[in-house]
Design a protein around this motif. Sequence first.
Motif, PDB file in Angstrom:
ATOM      1  N   TYR A 122       2.083  19.598 -15.195  1.00  0.00           N
ATOM      2  CA  TYR A 122       2.489  18.251 -15.252  1.00  0.00           C
ATOM      3  C   TYR A 122       3.834  18.129 -16.177  1.00  0.00           C
ATOM      4  CZ  TYR A 122      -2.824  17.713 -14.029  1.00  0.00           C
ATOM      5  OH  TYR A 122      -3.805  17.016 -13.725  1.00  0.00           O
ATOM      6  N   LEU A 161      -2.854  16.212  -6.266  1.00  0.00           N
ATOM      7  CA  LEU A 161      -2.464  15.357  -7.389  1.00  0.00           C
ATOM      8  C   LEU A 161      -3.479  14.423  -7.239  1.00  0.00           C
ATOM      9  CD1 LEU A 161       2.171  14.318  -8.073  1.00  0.00           C
ATOM     10  CD2 LEU A 161      -0.373  15.849  -9.457  1.00  0.00           C
ATOM     11  N   ASP A 191      -6.263  14.942 -10.340  1.00  0.00           N
ATOM     12  CA  ASP A 191      -5.551  13.912 -11.803  1.00  0.00           C
ATOM     13  C   ASP A 191      -7.694  13.407 -12.672  1.00  0.00           C
ATOM     14  OD1 ASP A 191      -4.604  11.852 -13.538  1.00  0.00           O
ATOM     15  OD2 ASP A 191      -5.547  10.729 -11.815  1.00  0.00           O
ATOM     16  N   ILE A 231      -3.555  12.923 -16.158  1.00  0.00           N
ATOM     17  CA  ILE A 231      -2.363  13.277 -15.787  1.00  0.00           C
ATOM     18  C   ILE A 231      -1.967  12.176 -17.149  1.00  0.00           C
ATOM     19  CG2 ILE A 231      -0.188  12.540 -15.448  1.00  0.00           C
ATOM     20  CD1 ILE A 231      -0.858  12.864 -12.528  1.00  0.00           C
TER      21      ILE A 231
END
Length: 219
Positions: A139, A168, A172, A177
């Motif tokens: 990240y 992603l 997440d 994130i």
Amino acid sequence: MTMELFAHPFSSYCQKVLIALREKGLDFELRLLEPDQTVTQAEFARLWPLQRMPLLRAGETVLMESTLIIEWLDLQHPDAPRLLPADPQAALQVRLFDRLFDQYVMTPMQKLVFDCIRPAEKRDPHGVAEAHALLEKAYAWLDGQLPAAGWAVGQCFSLADCAAAPSLFYADWVHEIPPELHRLRAYRQRLLAHPSVARAVDEGRPYRSWFPPGAPDRD
């Protein structure tokens, strides 16, 4: 020639190919890989004994692995929007990000998901900690590399973005994130708003109860 995609809409690697197909505007038949689809399941096992989704069949051509499938689509349909730049140097950069999203976001994300499926006595806390740590590093690196606007590599949606969207999206959910990584969070939101990605997310929505760690009430 009819293309058949053996896949499931909730699978991250299947979404990667579904996004590419919709981005290029190509017609295909979805061969849904669910337990009750016994004919499709048997055909899939015959074509690919490892039984790892997705698989694309077009006539006598049978292709496994999401990146290979997308590159083949570009070769076969060069007049549709390209997902790999024609310039070899630019294509290398797209391939780099494709591998980064697959190896360092998708893979640790799947480690965290699959560990939840294991019996409690067979879980891998050390491997889970390593996966979280790798996502933290990935990240931070991505936040420093991604542009403030546009897509992963330049202004054109590419193979790199096909890989980024599902990785992603799910990563997440299992390792959020951090708020301070503004570029990465904004990029994820741009992806989710993009029509081909939004459609893939919506097609997977009915299956969210299947997500082993539990799907958050967002996205």
